[in-house]
Design a protein around this motif. Structure first.
Motif, mmCIF file in Angstrom:
data_model
loop_
_atom_site.group_PDB
_atom_site.id
_atom_site.type_symbol
_atom_site.label_atom_id
_atom_site.label_comp_id
_atom_site.label_asym_id
_atom_site.label_seq_id
_atom_site.Cartn_x
_atom_site.Cartn_y
_atom_site.Cartn_z
ATOM 1 N N ARG A 187 -0.689 63.420 56.086
ATOM 2 C CA ARG A 187 -1.662 62.196 56.071
ATOM 3 C C ARG A 187 -2.549 62.476 54.715
ATOM 4 O O ARG A 187 -2.670 61.629 53.918
ATOM 5 C CB ARG A 187 -2.363 61.638 57.095
ATOM 6 N N VAL A 276 -6.247 52.224 55.682
ATOM 7 C CA VAL A 276 -4.848 52.238 56.520
ATOM 8 C C VAL A 276 -4.758 53.220 57.589
ATOM 9 O O VAL A 276 -4.504 53.043 58.573
ATOM 10 C CB VAL A 276 -3.766 52.135 55.386
ATOM 11 N N ALA A 280 -5.459 52.217 61.390
ATOM 12 C CA ALA A 280 -4.100 51.612 61.979
ATOM 13 C C ALA A 280 -4.378 51.791 63.690
ATOM 14 O O ALA A 280 -4.860 52.545 64.455
ATOM 15 C CB ALA A 280 -3.237 52.730 61.562
ATOM 16 N N ARG A 285 0.261 53.973 65.482
ATOM 17 C CA ARG A 285 -0.473 54.175 64.226
ATOM 18 C C ARG A 285 0.533 54.672 63.364
ATOM 19 O O ARG A 285 0.410 54.228 62.152
ATOM 20 C CB ARG A 285 -1.287 55.272 64.922
ATOM 21 N N PHE A 288 2.481 51.947 61.322
ATOM 22 C CA PHE A 288 1.417 51.022 60.578
ATOM 23 C C PHE A 288 0.946 51.849 59.330
ATOM 24 O O PHE A 288 1.101 51.314 57.968
ATOM 25 C CB PHE A 288 0.161 50.941 61.509
ATOM 26 N N GLN A 289 0.788 53.079 59.546
ATOM 27 C CA GLN A 289 0.112 54.012 58.195
ATOM 28 C C GLN A 289 1.323 54.086 57.235
ATOM 29 O O GLN A 289 1.188 53.908 56.017
ATOM 30 C CB GLN A 289 -0.306 55.249 58.933
ATOM 31 N N GLY A 292 1.993 50.791 55.580
ATOM 32 C CA GLY A 292 0.696 50.580 54.612
ATOM 33 C C GLY A 292 0.900 51.318 53.431
ATOM 34 O O GLY A 292 0.503 50.728 52.328
#
Length: 313
Positions: A187, A276, A280, A285, A288-289, A292
């Protein structure tokens, strides 16, 4: 066979209990049992547990059932080691060395601008820096609009002089380790690359088409914004980061040759991606991440295409 069972008679005909044996080594007697499965285990098979001992099979089964540690935003605990931050710094240093070698002289070290802070261009920076569209001295035309899309990525690893590199790497070292620890390696890497790309896209869209821009500061400004967003999400004090960000913005607007569009673009892209990652929904999660991040990337591509059409029109 887990243990010897049954009873044997003694000389008088009475029952004589047998000694349990290790279920993995039937030739070894033992009175110790696994606290999880209750099977007899010998000293060789004993594995220390919070209470008593467990057999190797139960220990392995327990390891499989334990979920790996995750950060508050779904990242892996390996981010605490800062491997991605270190790798990014090493990559930037390597590219700086290649840039100096490509110059064939010391010009990259003694370039002009703030006493050498910004440095001069080299063949490598001319090849990889953000450039909208321009005609070179040999008569050739180049730039992102001419199909050199790689410049939007390579520019975030190129620097104009060693001082330019050192300032950005110091900021990356300070900010990167903090963010990588709370976000996890993957991430954090996505945040860094999208922030750097966002700054380069902004430089491409809002800067004169014949001007070169490069540097990791696009990504670094994104990290500044991300630290603010992440710390607020965790309920931590952000008073220390605000003055540093303000000082950097003042430099952005007052120091000549700094790409204002690149810094602001990286700041916005980093803030959006951090939002984002930080907000999330927990139930889905990761999906969604990823979605995004993909939308942010698509928006950048769209802006670049519009700019290219305008320059070629």
């Amino acid at each position: 066979m887990t243990e010897r069972s049954g009873q044997a008679g003694d000389a008088t005909g009475g029952p004589v209990p047998t000694t349990p044996v290790c279920f993995r080594h039937p030739d070894r007697e033992t009175y110790v049992r696994c606290t999880r499965c209750n099977r007899p285990i010998c000293p060789e098979c004993m594995r220390d547990a919070s209470v008593g001992h467990q057999c190797p099979e139960c220990v392995e089964e327990g390891r499989r059932s334990v979920r790996p540690a995750r950060t508050a935003f779904g990242g892996g605990a390996a981010g605490r080691e800062g491997y991605v931050t270190k790798a990014l710094i090493a990559l930037n240093v390597l590219v700086m060395l290649l840039s100096i070698l490509s110059a064939g002289s010391g010009n990259a070290l003694a370039g002009g601008g703030l006493g050498g802070l910004m440095g001069s261009s080299t063949p490598l920076t001319e090849w990889g820096a953000v450039l909208g569209l321009a005609r070179f001295p040999d008569g050739s035309i180049g730039g992102v609009a001419d199909g050199e899309w790689y410049r939007l990525v390579t520019a975030m690893f190129l620097h104009y002089g060693v001082l330019h590199l050192l300032l950005n790497m110091w900021a990356l070292w300070v900010l990167g380790r903090t963010l990588e620890a709370v976000l996890g390696p993957m991430r954090f890497l996505a945040l860094y690359l999208l922030a750097g790309l966002g700054g380069n896209v902004a430089a491409y869209v809002f800067t004169e088409p014949n001007r070169f821009t490069a540097g990791a500061s696009t990504a670094v400004f994104g990290l500044f914004a991300a630290v603010f967003v992440i710390m607020r999400r965790l309920g931590r004090d952000t008073s220390a980061i605000v003055p540093i960000l303000v000082i950097n913005l003042i430099f952005t607007f007052t120091v000549p040759s700094i790409s204002v569009a690149g810094h602001l673009g990286g700041l916005v892209a980093g803030a959006v991606m951090a939002l984002v990652l930080a907000y999330a929904p927990r139930s889905r999660r990761t999906a969604f991440q990823v979605a995004g991040g993909a939308l942010v990337l698509v928006a950048m591509i769209g802006l670049s295409l519009v700019r290219s059409a305008a320059l070629l029109g």
